[in-house]
Design a protein around this motif. Structure first.
Motif, short mmCIF file in Angstrom:
data_model
loop_
_atom_site.label_atom_id
_atom_site.label_comp_id
_atom_site.label_asym_id
_atom_site.label_seq_id
_atom_site.Cartn_x
_atom_site.Cartn_y
_atom_site.Cartn_z
N SER A 3 2.28 11.18 12.82
CA SER A 3 2.95 9.95 13.22
C SER A 3 2.27 9.31 14.42
O SER A 3 2.22 8.10 14.55
CB SER A 3 4.43 10.21 13.51
N THR A 4 1.71 10.13 15.31
CA THR A 4 0.98 9.61 16.46
C THR A 4 -0.26 8.87 16.00
O THR A 4 -0.56 7.79 16.49
CB THR A 4 0.57 10.76 17.40
N ARG A 5 -0.98 9.45 15.05
CA ARG A 5 -2.17 8.78 14.54
C ARG A 5 -1.83 7.46 13.85
O ARG A 5 -2.54 6.50 13.97
CB ARG A 5 -2.92 9.68 13.56
N ARG A 6 -0.73 7.44 13.12
CA ARG A 6 -0.33 6.21 12.46
C ARG A 6 0.04 5.14 13.47
O ARG A 6 -0.28 3.97 13.28
CB ARG A 6 0.84 6.47 11.52
N THR A 7 0.69 5.53 14.53
CA THR A 7 1.05 4.58 15.58
C THR A 7 -0.21 4.04 16.24
O THR A 7 -0.35 2.84 16.46
CB THR A 7 1.95 5.24 16.64
N LEU A 21 -10.45 6.60 16.72
CA LEU A 21 -9.40 7.58 16.94
C LEU A 21 -10.03 8.93 17.24
O LEU A 21 -11.04 9.29 16.65
CB LEU A 21 -8.51 7.72 15.71
N GLY A 22 -9.45 9.66 18.17
CA GLY A 22 -9.98 10.97 18.48
C GLY A 22 -8.91 11.91 18.97
O GLY A 22 -7.81 11.48 19.32
N LEU A 23 -9.24 13.17 18.98
CA LEU A 23 -8.36 14.19 19.53
C LEU A 23 -8.98 14.70 20.83
O LEU A 23 -10.19 14.85 20.93
CB LEU A 23 -8.19 15.35 18.55
N CYS A 24 -8.13 14.98 21.79
CA CYS A 24 -8.58 15.43 23.10
C CYS A 24 -9.41 16.70 22.98
O CYS A 24 -9.09 17.60 22.20
CB CYS A 24 -7.37 15.66 24.00
N GLY A 25 -10.48 16.78 23.76
CA GLY A 25 -11.38 17.94 23.73
C GLY A 25 -10.93 19.08 24.61
O GLY A 25 -11.59 20.12 24.65
N ASP A 30 -3.29 18.65 22.53
CA ASP A 30 -3.35 18.20 21.14
C ASP A 30 -3.08 16.71 21.02
O ASP A 30 -2.71 16.23 19.96
CB ASP A 30 -2.38 18.99 20.27
N ARG A 31 -3.29 15.98 22.09
CA ARG A 31 -3.03 14.54 22.07
C ARG A 31 -4.14 13.78 21.36
O ARG A 31 -5.29 14.16 21.38
CB ARG A 31 -2.92 14.02 23.50
N ALA A 32 -3.74 12.68 20.76
CA ALA A 32 -4.70 11.77 20.14
C ALA A 32 -4.89 10.57 21.07
O ALA A 32 -4.03 10.28 21.90
CB ALA A 32 -4.19 11.31 18.79
N TYR A 33 -6.01 9.90 20.95
CA TYR A 33 -6.27 8.73 21.77
C TYR A 33 -7.06 7.70 20.98
O TYR A 33 -7.68 8.02 19.96
CB TYR A 33 -7.04 9.11 23.05
N GLN A 43 -14.04 11.64 25.18
CA GLN A 43 -13.79 12.98 24.67
C GLN A 43 -12.41 13.51 25.03
O GLN A 43 -11.95 14.47 24.42
CB GLN A 43 -14.83 13.95 25.21
N PHE A 44 -11.77 12.92 26.02
CA PHE A 44 -10.50 13.43 26.51
C PHE A 44 -9.44 12.33 26.50
O PHE A 44 -9.75 11.15 26.63
CB PHE A 44 -10.65 13.96 27.93
N CYS A 45 -8.18 12.75 26.38
CA CYS A 45 -7.10 11.78 26.32
C CYS A 45 -6.80 11.17 27.69
O CYS A 45 -6.30 10.06 27.78
CB CYS A 45 -5.83 12.43 25.76
#
Length: 67
Positions: A3-7, A21-25, A30-33, A43-45
């Motif tokens: 749901s985070t990715r869809r938002t 879109l990416g995931l924190c390194g 586990d956050r997306a940005y 590379q990081f949120c």
């Protein structure tokens, strides 16, 4: 997480969504940005995650430093 990715996906035009879109390194994050940098090099949120990873790497390099 999905749901985070869809938002986040609604924040950019369709052609750039997958590239930006990416995931924190950070290991325990586990956050997306959405990467808004010009070269898509994020590379990081957040700077907090980035600082935590870089500080851990510094400590690991200097733990057994004979100096």
């Amino acid at each position: 997480m999905i749901s985070t990715r869809r938002t986040l996906a609604g924040a950019l035009p369709r052609r750039r969504r997958l590239l930006r879109l990416g995931l924190c390194g950070a290991p325990r994050c586990d956050r997306a940005y959405v990467d808004t940098s010009r070269n898509a090099g994020r590379q990081f949120c957040s700077t907090a995650c980035q600082n935590r990873v870089k500080a851990a790497a510094f400590r690991a390099r200097h733990t057994n430093d004979p100096t």
